[in-house]
Design an enzyme around this catalytic site. Sequence first.
Site, PDB file in Angstrom:
ATOM      1  N   ARG A   1      -3.190   8.118   2.079  1.00  0.00           N
ATOM      2  CA  ARG A   1      -1.998   7.343   1.758  1.00  0.00           C
ATOM      3  C   ARG A   1      -1.043   8.021   0.766  1.00  0.00           C
ATOM      4  O   ARG A   1       0.093   7.575   0.607  1.00  0.00           O
ATOM      5  CB  ARG A   1      -2.395   5.968   1.199  1.00  0.00           C
ATOM      6  CG  ARG A   1      -3.196   5.152   2.185  1.00  0.00           C
ATOM      7  CD  ARG A   1      -3.219   3.689   1.839  1.00  0.00           C
ATOM      8  NE  ARG A   1      -3.517   3.429   0.441  1.00  0.00           N
ATOM      9  CZ  ARG A   1      -3.596   2.214  -0.071  1.00  0.00           C
ATOM     10  NH1 ARG A   1      -3.401   1.159   0.697  1.00  0.00           N
ATOM     11  NH2 ARG A   1      -3.875   2.037  -1.343  1.00  0.00           N
TER      12      ARG A   1
ATOM     13  N   MET B   1      -8.266   3.239   8.374  1.00  0.00           N
ATOM     14  CA  MET B   1      -7.340   2.209   7.898  1.00  0.00           C
ATOM     15  C   MET B   1      -6.338   1.825   8.971  1.00  0.00           C
ATOM     16  O   MET B   1      -6.210   2.528   9.975  1.00  0.00           O
ATOM     17  CB  MET B   1      -6.592   2.716   6.677  1.00  0.00           C
ATOM     18  CG  MET B   1      -7.025   2.038   5.426  1.00  0.00           C
ATOM     19  SD  MET B   1      -5.917   2.402   4.079  1.00  0.00           S
ATOM     20  CE  MET B   1      -6.921   1.739   2.749  1.00  0.00           C
TER      21      MET B   1
ATOM     22  N   ASP C   1       0.136   1.956   8.441  1.00  0.00           N
ATOM     23  CA  ASP C   1      -0.488   1.248   9.561  1.00  0.00           C
ATOM     24  C   ASP C   1       0.293   1.408  10.873  1.00  0.00           C
ATOM     25  O   ASP C   1      -0.249   1.182  11.953  1.00  0.00           O
ATOM     26  CB  ASP C   1      -0.613  -0.250   9.258  1.00  0.00           C
ATOM     27  CG  ASP C   1      -1.437  -0.508   8.014  1.00  0.00           C
ATOM     28  OD1 ASP C   1      -2.077   0.430   7.516  1.00  0.00           O
ATOM     29  OD2 ASP C   1      -1.448  -1.665   7.536  1.00  0.00           O
TER      30      ASP C   1
ATOM     31  N   GLY D   1       0.822  -1.214   0.000  1.00  0.00           N
ATOM     32  CA  GLY D   1       0.000   0.000   0.000  1.00  0.00           C
ATOM     33  C   GLY D   1       0.853   1.260   0.000  1.00  0.00           C
ATOM     34  O   GLY D   1       1.937   1.295   0.574  1.00  0.00           O
TER      35      GLY D   1
ATOM     36  N   ARG E   1       1.323  -5.718  -4.998  1.00  0.00           N
ATOM     37  CA  ARG E   1       1.316  -6.608  -3.835  1.00  0.00           C
ATOM     38  C   ARG E   1       1.755  -8.040  -4.160  1.00  0.00           C
ATOM     39  O   ARG E   1       1.519  -8.947  -3.374  1.00  0.00           O
ATOM     40  CB  ARG E   1      -0.092  -6.651  -3.228  1.00  0.00           C
ATOM     41  CG  ARG E   1      -0.493  -5.388  -2.502  1.00  0.00           C
ATOM     42  CD  ARG E   1      -1.644  -5.644  -1.562  1.00  0.00           C
ATOM     43  NE  ARG E   1      -2.098  -4.426  -0.929  1.00  0.00           N
ATOM     44  CZ  ARG E   1      -1.541  -3.890   0.154  1.00  0.00           C
ATOM     45  NH1 ARG E   1      -0.507  -4.479   0.711  1.00  0.00           N
ATOM     46  NH2 ARG E   1      -2.024  -2.781   0.667  1.00  0.00           N
TER      47      ARG E   1
ATOM     48  N   ASP F   1       5.527  -5.144   6.764  1.00  0.00           N
ATOM     49  CA  ASP F   1       6.036  -6.378   7.371  1.00  0.00           C
ATOM     50  C   ASP F   1       6.088  -7.529   6.377  1.00  0.00           C
ATOM     51  O   ASP F   1       7.080  -8.255   6.307  1.00  0.00           O
ATOM     52  CB  ASP F   1       5.235  -6.743   8.631  1.00  0.00           C
ATOM     53  CG  ASP F   1       3.731  -6.757   8.389  1.00  0.00           C
ATOM     54  OD1 ASP F   1       3.263  -6.152   7.414  1.00  0.00           O
ATOM     55  OD2 ASP F   1       3.011  -7.392   9.186  1.00  0.00           O
ATOM     56  N   ASP F   2       5.029  -7.671   5.555  1.00  0.00           N
ATOM     57  CA  ASP F   2       5.030  -8.781   4.596  1.00  0.00           C
ATOM     58  C   ASP F   2       6.109  -8.599   3.529  1.00  0.00           C
ATOM     59  O   ASP F   2       6.818  -9.544   3.177  1.00  0.00           O
ATOM     60  CB  ASP F   2       3.656  -8.892   3.918  1.00  0.00           C
ATOM     61  CG  ASP F   2       2.593  -9.458   4.862  1.00  0.00           C
ATOM     62  OD1 ASP F   2       2.959 -10.240   5.767  1.00  0.00           O
ATOM     63  OD2 ASP F   2       1.406  -9.121   4.698  1.00  0.00           O
TER      64      ASP F   2
ATOM     65  N   GLU G   1      -9.884  -0.359  11.402  1.00  0.00           N
ATOM     66  CA  GLU G   1     -10.244  -1.192  10.246  1.00  0.00           C
ATOM     67  C   GLU G   1     -10.282  -2.690  10.572  1.00  0.00           C
ATOM     68  O   GLU G   1     -11.144  -3.418  10.101  1.00  0.00           O
ATOM     69  CB  GLU G   1      -9.197  -0.927   9.168  1.00  0.00           C
ATOM     70  CG  GLU G   1      -9.413  -1.586   7.856  1.00  0.00           C
ATOM     71  CD  GLU G   1      -8.271  -1.248   6.887  1.00  0.00           C
ATOM     72  OE1 GLU G   1      -8.551  -0.579   5.895  1.00  0.00           O
ATOM     73  OE2 GLU G   1      -7.122  -1.662   7.115  1.00  0.00           O
TER      74      GLU G   1
ATOM     75  N   LYS H   1       8.132   0.787   5.556  1.00  0.00           N
ATOM     76  CA  LYS H   1       7.003   1.588   5.065  1.00  0.00           C
ATOM     77  C   LYS H   1       5.688   1.015   5.552  1.00  0.00           C
ATOM     78  O   LYS H   1       5.559  -0.207   5.610  1.00  0.00           O
ATOM     79  CB  LYS H   1       7.036   1.543   3.533  1.00  0.00           C
ATOM     80  CG  LYS H   1       5.828   2.122   2.865  1.00  0.00           C
ATOM     81  CD  LYS H   1       5.128   1.146   1.899  1.00  0.00           C
ATOM     82  CE  LYS H   1       4.411  -0.002   2.575  1.00  0.00           C
ATOM     83  NZ  LYS H   1       3.487  -0.763   1.736  1.00  0.00           N
ATOM     84  N   THR H   2       4.755   1.757   5.933  1.00  0.00           N
ATOM     85  CA  THR H   2       3.335   1.430   6.058  1.00  0.00           C
ATOM     86  C   THR H   2       2.643   2.496   6.897  1.00  0.00           C
ATOM     87  O   THR H   2       3.138   2.858   7.983  1.00  0.00           O
ATOM     88  CB  THR H   2       3.016   0.024   6.634  1.00  0.00           C
ATOM     89  OG1 THR H   2       1.593  -0.101   6.703  1.00  0.00           O
ATOM     90  CG2 THR H   2       3.590  -0.259   8.003  1.00  0.00           C
TER      91      THR H   2
ATOM     92  N   TYR I   1      -7.849   5.556   1.933  1.00  0.00           N
ATOM     93  CA  TYR I   1      -7.110   5.917   0.719  1.00  0.00           C
ATOM     94  C   TYR I   1      -6.831   7.427   0.668  1.00  0.00           C
ATOM     95  O   TYR I   1      -5.867   7.853   0.042  1.00  0.00           O
ATOM     96  CB  TYR I   1      -7.882   5.439  -0.519  1.00  0.00           C
ATOM     97  CG  TYR I   1      -8.049   3.931  -0.500  1.00  0.00           C
ATOM     98  CD1 TYR I   1      -7.008   3.104  -0.892  1.00  0.00           C
ATOM     99  CD2 TYR I   1      -9.214   3.341  -0.016  1.00  0.00           C
ATOM    100  CE1 TYR I   1      -7.120   1.722  -0.825  1.00  0.00           C
ATOM    101  CE2 TYR I   1      -9.341   1.968   0.060  1.00  0.00           C
ATOM    102  CZ  TYR I   1      -8.289   1.148  -0.340  1.00  0.00           C
ATOM    103  OH  TYR I   1      -8.401  -0.213  -0.261  1.00  0.00           O
TER     104      TYR I   1
HETATM  105  P1  FBP Z   1       0.640  -2.002   3.622  1.00  0.00           P
HETATM  106  O1  FBP Z   1       0.538  -2.912   4.805  1.00  0.00           O
HETATM  107  O2  FBP Z   1       1.065  -2.676   2.388  1.00  0.00           O
HETATM  108  O3  FBP Z   1       1.450  -0.777   3.919  1.00  0.00           O
HETATM  109  O4  FBP Z   1      -0.834  -1.463   3.310  1.00  0.00           O
HETATM  110  C1  FBP Z   1      -1.522  -0.659   4.171  1.00  0.00           C
HETATM  111  C2  FBP Z   1      -2.972  -0.518   3.826  1.00  0.00           C
HETATM  112  O5  FBP Z   1      -3.231   0.833   3.551  1.00  0.00           O
HETATM  113  C3  FBP Z   1      -3.880  -1.029   4.944  1.00  0.00           C
HETATM  114  O6  FBP Z   1      -4.097  -0.051   5.916  1.00  0.00           O
HETATM  115  C4  FBP Z   1      -5.108  -1.433   4.190  1.00  0.00           C
HETATM  116  O7  FBP Z   1      -5.829  -2.429   4.878  1.00  0.00           O
HETATM  117  C5  FBP Z   1      -4.570  -1.970   2.915  1.00  0.00           C
HETATM  118  O8  FBP Z   1      -3.365  -1.278   2.689  1.00  0.00           O
HETATM  119  C6  FBP Z   1      -5.479  -1.772   1.742  1.00  0.00           C
HETATM  120  O9  FBP Z   1      -4.967  -2.471   0.659  1.00  0.00           O
HETATM  121  P2  FBP Z   1      -5.226  -2.087  -0.865  1.00  0.00           P
HETATM  122  O10 FBP Z   1      -4.419  -0.877  -1.155  1.00  0.00           O
HETATM  123  O11 FBP Z   1      -4.689  -3.273  -1.581  1.00  0.00           O
HETATM  124  O12 FBP Z   1      -6.678  -1.854  -1.046  1.00  0.00           O
END
Ligand code: FBP
Length: 552
Positions: free
Chosen positions: A428, A250, A205, A81, A145, A175-176, A311, A202-203, A425
């Site tokens: 982000r 989120m 979250d 993300g 992803r 983390d992933d 979320e 990065k994240t 969104y």
């Molecule tokens: P990352 O863990 O890859 O940083 O993603 C964060 C995030 O924004 C989460 O908060 C949210 O649940 C998810 O991405 C949404 O995923 P997508 O962008 O695939 O809809």
Amino acid sequence: MDISALQKARYAYTPKLPVSLSASIDDIAVETGTPTESVANQEELRKIFKITYGKPLVTFKKGNNPHVHRELKVGVILSGGQAPGGHNVIAGLYDGLKKGNANSILYGFLGGPGGLIKNKTLAFTDEIINEYRNTGGFDIVGSGRTKIETPEQFAASLETAKKLSLNAVVIIGGDDSNTNAALLAEYFLEQGSDIQVIGCPKTIDGDLKNEYIETSFGFDTACKTYSELIGNLERDANSAKKYWHFIKLMGRAASHIALECALQTQPNICLISEEIEAKGLSLDQVVDQVCASIIKRADNGDNFGIVLIPEGLVEFIPEMKKLIEELNDAIAGGEAEFAQFDSLNEHLRWLKSRISQPSYQILENLPPVIAGEFLMDRDPHGNVQVSRIETEKLLIEMVEKKLHASAASGVYKGKFGALAHFFGYEGRCAFPTNFDTDYCYSLGYSAFVLIVSGLTGYLSSVRNLTAPAREWIAGGVPLTMMMNLEHRHGAQKPVIRKALVELNDTPFKTFAAARDTWAVKTSFMFPGSIQYFGPPEVCDQPTKTLKLERSK
Ligand code: FBP
């Protein structure tokens, strides 16, 4: 390309670097600590990461680095993300590489890890980098992803890296994605290749953190963006006095974003998933808590308010968590068959004999739209897509029912009008705050120093973040140090441990000490929009979470 006045002004911003990195490029030495251990499952992880397990922490100090002028070829990936500041990680890495040797090349892999597998690249130039400095978004090369998982994908990644004669791959991810970075670093070495792999945290979250990674980038900007919007809704609610706003935020599993936004805006209610799990509260009990505040405020004539919902809430309510786990295992065990069905009824029929009776009953009794959302595709890492489950609407529906019953028994005397929101969104890709702008540039620059020093399997680390940027401490943390084994896709897999909200830590305790007052008395705070130019106390402040965590 037309650009806004703010974008133009941001191009002129010079990111602040820690002293260790702002020294002449010839004066950055690496100080090595003692060997490290993973956070858990040490024996198993030692076997999985035979070569990279247990490396020492490293810190950059003033001194000599004999390799700094090496000509290098590096490939960088934006993974997962979007998070504000990603472009600056790339800019910091690029500037470091070019300072070291003007002939060094930085490639960007297009569309995330898939770009590495398929060898889709863009070679960065000054013109390209300059167009993206200090801006939000990941659009410089795009993100994705894709998980590098199969033997073919690992082999294809190595082939690409060899074809491009890369010295290193940098993965900017959560983390992933950094778990992937750790596996890739090990794989390259196993295959006899010396191509290095470095990660950057990065994240939005905020769940990729530990003693050495104080926060992931993007959390600061995202929380401040959401807090501005929540503050605006609070003012609106306080003006019109007729709506309860249910706002899902989120953050995937962790409630860090909800907690930080609560500290910044003082809503009436903020649910914290980790606390709900610790107390073993059912969905019904969570709804009771929300209703209690609505009823008390109605008694005072306040038929309005703000509810913040993390979320990932549904994954922390024991009966819902069980349902999701059972669904994950059942779907993973029959993916192709499950994908053939079009309707909810067909899915339910298929699931009936594959999940437990209590879980089936919960699923069957959910509003059909929400039940369908629980069954949507898992992401490539096997996670349920919580951003697509409309928990805010589910809660409104359940609260409405309870209030109706309370009104019938004479307990509730108010008028309930609710609106559902989801802020995710929107935050982000905002222009990164000064904090994220500086932090990201430092992370990218630090990744360069890790590479030029010949290190692999490390996460770029910049800490002491509540101090002025010049006092930040840059270095690297071994990726294996942050790992443990977790149940994924029906099996035990090595993953970086997610940092969830700690109920014993100061951010949660500070919130918990104030929330009973906020639940009844309107105590809203209006943080306003992010400021990029002005005094440091307005423009350069880190999150409240970071300040409270580091005030201990
Ligand atoms: P990352 O863990 O890859 O940083 O993603 C964060 C995030 O924004 C989460 O908060 C949210 O649940 C998810 O991405 C949404 O995923 P997508 O962008 O695939 O809809």
